[in-house]
Design a protein around this motif. Sequence first.
Motif, mmCIF file in Angstrom:
data_model
loop_
_atom_site.group_PDB
_atom_site.id
_atom_site.type_symbol
_atom_site.label_atom_id
_atom_site.label_comp_id
_atom_site.label_asym_id
_atom_site.label_seq_id
_atom_site.Cartn_x
_atom_site.Cartn_y
_atom_site.Cartn_z
ATOM 1 N N GLY A 128 1.044 -1.060 -0.049
ATOM 2 C CA GLY A 128 -0.071 -0.079 -0.030
ATOM 3 C C GLY A 128 0.756 1.110 0.025
ATOM 4 N N ILE A 129 2.209 1.113 0.265
ATOM 5 C CA ILE A 129 3.004 2.308 0.101
ATOM 6 C C ILE A 129 3.448 2.528 -1.376
ATOM 7 C CG2 ILE A 129 5.437 3.236 0.641
ATOM 8 C CD1 ILE A 129 5.165 1.422 3.069
ATOM 9 N N GLY A 130 2.973 3.818 -1.980
ATOM 10 C CA GLY A 130 3.222 4.469 -3.179
ATOM 11 C C GLY A 130 3.242 5.557 -3.232
ATOM 12 N N GLY A 131 2.773 6.152 -4.536
ATOM 13 C CA GLY A 131 2.395 7.668 -4.701
ATOM 14 C C GLY A 131 1.155 8.148 -3.927
ATOM 15 N N GLY A 132 0.201 7.295 -3.644
ATOM 16 C CA GLY A 132 -0.825 7.674 -2.625
ATOM 17 C C GLY A 132 -0.265 7.991 -1.517
ATOM 18 N N THR A 133 0.582 7.191 -0.863
ATOM 19 C CA THR A 133 1.127 7.569 0.483
ATOM 20 C C THR A 133 1.733 9.001 0.651
ATOM 21 O OG1 THR A 133 1.554 4.892 0.750
ATOM 22 C CG2 THR A 133 2.642 6.630 2.171
ATOM 23 N N LEU A 134 2.569 8.960 -0.544
ATOM 24 C CA LEU A 134 3.470 10.442 -0.621
ATOM 25 C C LEU A 134 2.720 11.481 -0.657
ATOM 26 C CD1 LEU A 134 6.358 11.608 -1.082
ATOM 27 C CD2 LEU A 134 5.785 11.219 -3.645
ATOM 28 N N GLY A 135 1.444 11.285 -1.521
ATOM 29 C CA GLY A 135 0.449 12.403 -1.465
ATOM 30 C C GLY A 135 -0.105 12.776 -0.352
ATOM 31 N N GLY A 136 -0.714 11.624 0.291
ATOM 32 C CA GLY A 136 -1.394 11.755 1.667
ATOM 33 C C GLY A 136 -0.673 12.471 2.743
#
Length: 281
Positions: A128-136
């Motif tokens: 679940g770690i990826g671009g969504g993590t970075l943005g959030g």
Amino acid sequence: MGLILGIDIGGSTTKVVGLDEQGTVISMLRVRAEDQLTSLFGALGNYLVSNHMWLDDVQQIVLTGVGASYVQEDIHGIPTCRVDEFTASGTGALALSGQSEGVVATMGTGTAFLWAKDGKVEHLCGSGIGGGTLGGLCRKLVGVERFGQIKKLAVGGDLSQVDLRIADIVTEATKTLHPDMTAANFGNLAEDASPADLAAGTVNLVLQAIGTMTVLACRCCGTDTVILTGSMTTLDQAEPAFQVFEKLYGIRYIIPENATFATAIGAALCSIKQKSSGSSD
């Protein structure tokens, strides 16, 4: 014209790639929209207008990505098919990198880890770690969530203001623990850390988490090659971050040209390959 469109409908962006019948890339486009169907049809129209093309020029549309399931019928009367995202990602990664095998890390909203070899693709696991993590995280930490803004801000950050390094806690590092390696992400957060420092620390956290999983995936598959794809390959920190893993673990990391569009390209290539196989039977 015989144009084949590979369209990767992701969680936050849609990528469109046009290939001719021989598999040569004609042009590429990436768009962002609030919902996946709007993104799909907006990207399709944008691509055709930008390239001075018409619907009649399109021979086939090949959909992949998490949003592909929303479309069950042909689009605008054009033959439309679907290719599962893992197969498309692995196929595109091998084609763009020129490799016959390797672990593929597709760094999108989350991250998928694949084993691709000789045209076959196996899904190893996902994170679940990826671009969504970075943005959030960046939205909460520095008030910025757009990928382009994060990229720009993080370049000026100082990781020593955020992360605890091996050199901070030991006097003699071992072979696999270089002094400059991170001992704890956000483990040495300074009170006066700037927004740029926080953004840089967040980027580092996400890239290192992915890098650690690629090491384990390589050992599982008995390979020393990792092909990185997805939007996060464009981060300025991506190449140096993975070079650290390369030096420590003897793994070769490849970021191919057009890595952001690997899944869309792979989807179109799968369709071309299937047609070729069918015509030769």
